[in-house]
Scaffold this motif. Structure first.
Motif, PDB file in Angstrom:
ATOM      1  N   GLU A   1      23.672 118.790  31.274  1.00  0.00           N
ATOM      2  CA  GLU A   1      24.856 119.195  32.044  1.00  0.00           C
ATOM      3  C   GLU A   1      26.139 118.887  31.279  1.00  0.00           C
ATOM      4  N   GLU A   2      26.198 117.712  30.685  1.00  0.00           N
ATOM      5  CA  GLU A   2      27.375 117.332  29.908  1.00  0.00           C
ATOM      6  C   GLU A   2      27.557 118.270  28.714  1.00  0.00           C
ATOM      7  N   TYR A   3      26.462 118.624  28.077  1.00  0.00           N
ATOM      8  CA  TYR A   3      26.523 119.533  26.933  1.00  0.00           C
ATOM      9  C   TYR A   3      27.080 120.884  27.363  1.00  0.00           C
ATOM     10  N   PHE A   4      26.538 121.425  28.462  1.00  0.00           N
ATOM     11  CA  PHE A   4      27.027 122.715  28.957  1.00  0.00           C
ATOM     12  C   PHE A   4      28.491 122.625  29.349  1.00  0.00           C
ATOM     13  N   SER A   5      28.864 121.528  29.994  1.00  0.00           N
ATOM     14  CA  SER A   5      30.252 121.342  30.413  1.00  0.00           C
ATOM     15  C   SER A   5      31.197 121.312  29.213  1.00  0.00           C
ATOM     16  N   ASN A   6      30.835 120.551  28.194  1.00  0.00           N
ATOM     17  CA  ASN A   6      31.661 120.470  26.983  1.00  0.00           C
ATOM     18  C   ASN A   6      31.698 121.808  26.245  1.00  0.00           C
ATOM     19  N   HIS A   7      30.559 122.486  26.212  1.00  0.00           N
ATOM     20  CA  HIS A   7      30.501 123.771  25.522  1.00  0.00           C
ATOM     21  C   HIS A   7      31.365 124.801  26.251  1.00  0.00           C
ATOM     22  N   ASN A   8      31.307 124.839  27.559  1.00  0.00           N
ATOM     23  CA  ASN A   8      32.104 125.782  28.338  1.00  0.00           C
ATOM     24  C   ASN A   8      33.586 125.500  28.191  1.00  0.00           C
ATOM     25  N   ASN A   9      33.957 124.202  28.141  1.00  0.00           N
ATOM     26  CA  ASN A   9      35.371 123.844  27.954  1.00  0.00           C
ATOM     27  C   ASN A   9      35.880 124.319  26.601  1.00  0.00           C
TER      28      ASN A   9
END
Length: 101
Positions: free
Chosen positions: A88-96
């Protein structure tokens, strides 16, 4: 140094060493169950992580392949597992990064 001083220092370091050993053992005793619990409770296989994220397995593997070694995985004796918090953190950082770039 006289014998009395040496005896005092020996007793001091003996008790100090025992106290350090006890504190270390207590701290390690606290950390080991936490680490074991994190590994056994939080790690998921691909099907489980897809259910958790609400995405298809094929979409998940496309995203994972696109990001290669940057994608957060855990290899346990050849079995690939995923920590949902890290994914989830990876997806969140990638989307940002995508929205900011």
């Amino acid at each position: 140094m006289d014998a009395k001083s040496l005896h005092f220092l020996a007793k001091f370091f003996e008790s100090f060493g025992a106290e350090v050993a006890q504190l270390t053992a207590e701290k390690v005793g606290e950390l080991i169950p936490q680490a074991q619990g994190e590994r056994s409770q939080n790690l998921m296989d691909a099907t489980e992580i897809c259910q958790y994220l609400g995405i298809s397995v094929s979409h998940f593997y496309k995203v994972k392949k696109k990001h290669g070694k940057k994608f957060p995985t855990v290899n346990i004796d050849g079995a690939i597992r995923f920590n949902p918090l890290h994914v989830e953190e990876y997806f969140s950082n990638h989307n940002n990064k995508d929205t900011n770039g």
